[in-house]
Design a protein around this motif. Sequence first.
Motif, PDB file in Angstrom:
ATOM      1  N   UNK A  60      17.102  -4.957   8.037  1.00  0.00           N
ATOM      2  CA  UNK A  60      16.271  -3.979   8.787  1.00  0.00           C
ATOM      3  C   UNK A  60      14.981  -3.388   8.083  1.00  0.00           C
ATOM      4  N   UNK A  61      15.188  -2.841   6.856  1.00  0.00           N
ATOM      5  CA  UNK A  61      14.131  -2.303   6.363  1.00  0.00           C
ATOM      6  C   UNK A  61      13.114  -3.358   5.881  1.00  0.00           C
ATOM      7  N   UNK A  62      13.706  -4.622   5.290  1.00  0.00           N
ATOM      8  CA  UNK A  62      12.666  -5.459   5.368  1.00  0.00           C
ATOM      9  C   UNK A  62      12.115  -5.960   6.275  1.00  0.00           C
ATOM     10  N   UNK A 105       6.863  -6.236   9.156  1.00  0.00           N
ATOM     11  CA  UNK A 105       5.978  -6.164  10.469  1.00  0.00           C
ATOM     12  C   UNK A 105       4.768  -5.457  10.329  1.00  0.00           C
ATOM     13  N   UNK A 106       4.897  -4.362   9.321  1.00  0.00           N
ATOM     14  CA  UNK A 106       4.011  -3.205   9.199  1.00  0.00           C
ATOM     15  C   UNK A 106       2.876  -3.652   8.134  1.00  0.00           C
ATOM     16  N   UNK A 107       3.088  -4.799   7.300  1.00  0.00           N
ATOM     17  CA  UNK A 107       2.404  -5.291   6.086  1.00  0.00           C
ATOM     18  C   UNK A 107       2.085  -6.777   6.528  1.00  0.00           C
ATOM     19  N   UNK A 153       0.800  -1.463  -0.060  1.00  0.00           N
ATOM     20  CA  UNK A 153      -0.163   0.048  -0.045  1.00  0.00           C
ATOM     21  C   UNK A 153       0.821   1.164   0.074  1.00  0.00           C
ATOM     22  N   UNK A 154       0.369   2.553  -0.529  1.00  0.00           N
ATOM     23  CA  UNK A 154       1.190   3.447  -0.506  1.00  0.00           C
ATOM     24  C   UNK A 154       1.159   4.410   0.432  1.00  0.00           C
ATOM     25  N   UNK A 155       1.315   3.959   1.589  1.00  0.00           N
ATOM     26  CA  UNK A 155       1.388   4.769   2.828  1.00  0.00           C
ATOM     27  C   UNK A 155       2.769   5.372   3.021  1.00  0.00           C
TER      28      UNK A 155
END
Length: 116
Positions: free
Chosen positions: A77-79, A84-86, A26-28
Motif C-alpha cells: 500500500x505505502x509503496x 504513484x506520487x513519484x 524528495x523530502x516532501x
Amino acid sequence: MTKPYDLEERTFLFAKECRIYIRSLAKTTSNIEDGKQLVRSSGSVGANYIEANEKLGDKDLIFRLKISRKEAKESKYWLRLLHELNPDHKILSDPLLFEIEELRKILSAIINKTSK
C-alpha cells in the motif's frame, strides 16, 4: 540478480531496498510520512517471519506468518502511494512492488500448506 532462497534473507533485503528507495525521494511532507510507514511495515515483514521460525507451536507459527503477510500487504500500500506520487522514481519502485507481491504470495502459500 538472483533472489536468495532463504526467506529471512530475502525479507531483509526487501526492507533494506525500501530504505534505499525512500532516501532517493524528495523530502516532501507526504514522502516523509509515507516513507516512515513503509520503513515500519517493510521491516515488520521480516521480523515477524523470523519470529514465526522461532514458533512456540503451530498456532503461533500461523499467527506470526499471518502478521508477516499483513505487513507485506501494508508495505505494498505505502509503496503504491509513493510509486504513484513519484513517477520519476518508478525505476526504483517497480522492482519493490514486484518483490512484495512475490513475498505475499510465498507467505500465503506457507500459511495454506501449514494450516492443512
